[in-house]
Enzyme design. Structure first.
Site, PDB file in Angstrom:
ATOM      1  N   GLU A  67       0.605  -1.134   0.080  1.00 54.68           N
ATOM      2  CA  GLU A  67      -0.218  -0.018  -0.035  1.00 54.68           C
ATOM      3  C   GLU A  67       0.826   1.357   0.091  1.00 54.68           C
ATOM      4  OE1 GLU A  67      -3.952   2.081   1.858  1.00 54.68           O
ATOM      5  OE2 GLU A  67      -3.436  -0.146   2.416  1.00 54.68           O
ATOM      6  N   GLY A  87      -6.322   5.411  -0.873  1.00 53.90           N
ATOM      7  CA  GLY A  87      -6.710   4.045  -1.072  1.00 53.90           C
ATOM      8  C   GLY A  87      -7.896   3.724  -0.831  1.00 53.90           C
ATOM      9  N   HIS A  94      -0.687 -13.657  -0.264  1.00 55.67           N
ATOM     10  CA  HIS A  94       0.442 -14.226   0.301  1.00 55.67           C
ATOM     11  C   HIS A  94       0.820 -15.551  -0.106  1.00 55.67           C
ATOM     12  CE1 HIS A  94      -0.438 -10.666   2.759  1.00 55.67           C
ATOM     13  NE2 HIS A  94      -1.661 -11.197   3.233  1.00 55.67           N
ATOM     14  N   ARG A  96       4.380 -17.190  -0.451  1.00 51.66           N
ATOM     15  CA  ARG A  96       5.219 -17.747  -0.037  1.00 51.66           C
ATOM     16  C   ARG A  96       5.909 -17.183   1.356  1.00 51.66           C
ATOM     17  NH1 ARG A  96       5.688 -21.088  -3.863  1.00 51.66           N
ATOM     18  NH2 ARG A  96       7.179 -21.237  -5.667  1.00 51.66           N
ATOM     19  N   SER A  97       6.121 -17.979   2.248  1.00 47.89           N
ATOM     20  CA  SER A  97       6.582 -17.376   3.586  1.00 47.89           C
ATOM     21  C   SER A  97       7.920 -16.717   3.580  1.00 47.89           C
ATOM     22  CB  SER A  97       6.485 -18.269   4.667  1.00 47.89           C
ATOM     23  OG  SER A  97       7.502 -19.368   4.482  1.00 47.89           O
ATOM     24  N   GLY A 113      -6.564   6.207 -14.598  1.00 50.31           N
ATOM     25  CA  GLY A 113      -7.664   7.041 -14.993  1.00 50.31           C
ATOM     26  C   GLY A 113      -7.554   8.464 -14.410  1.00 50.31           C
TER      27      GLY A 113
END
Length: 143
Positions: A67, A87, A94, A96-97, A113
């Site tokens: 973000e 936002g 998520h 992969r760790s 736009g």
């Protein structure tokens, strides 16, 4: 600001906001901006303060990184004297760790736009493996 050098722009982005921000707390560092292709890149260290209880990168920290990039991308590429981007939606997968090291995220527009921007952020590890894929919508509002 688009007339400044890449280094000046990155310095501004890395110092944007007064005091301690969430991005500064998580040590998010803007590392590249590509004005021609309209992309923005940042890194974040993976360390205990961004872990969840199992000792891996917290999904919320990935969302903060995504973000931060998506919002900054929108706000950089609009007329900041007249508008700001906020936002309104984020969707984060998520994949992969990650326990430690550095993750690098790159943001790019899917749609840019006049009143809405949709961007995507890819977060990768040091080997280029995709850790997270996020899409974000920003609404562009007149000040």
């Amino acid at each position: 600001m688009k007339d400044q050098t890449k280094e000046e722009i990155l310095m501004f982005l890395n110092n944007w906001g007064e005091g301690v921000t969430l991005a500064k707390t998580l040590e998010i560092q803007f590392t590249d901006i590509d004005l021609e292709n309209e992309t923005l890149t940042a890194t974040m260290p993976v360390q205990p303060k961004v872990h969840q209880p199992f000792g891996i990168l917290h999904g919320g920290a990935s969302c903060v990184l995504a973000e931060t990039l998506g919002s900054s991308l929108s706000n950089f590429f609009i007329d900041g004297e007249k508008y700001y981007g906020v936002g309104t939606n984020i969707n984060s997968n998520h994949l992969r760790s990650k326990k430690d090291g550095i993750v690098t995220a790159t943001a790019r527009f899917i749609r840019k736009g006049k009143s809405m921007h949709v961007s995507e952020m890819e977060i990768r590890d040091e080997k280029g493996v995709l850790i997270n894929h996020t899409t974000m919508t920003n609404t562009i509002i007149r000040k």
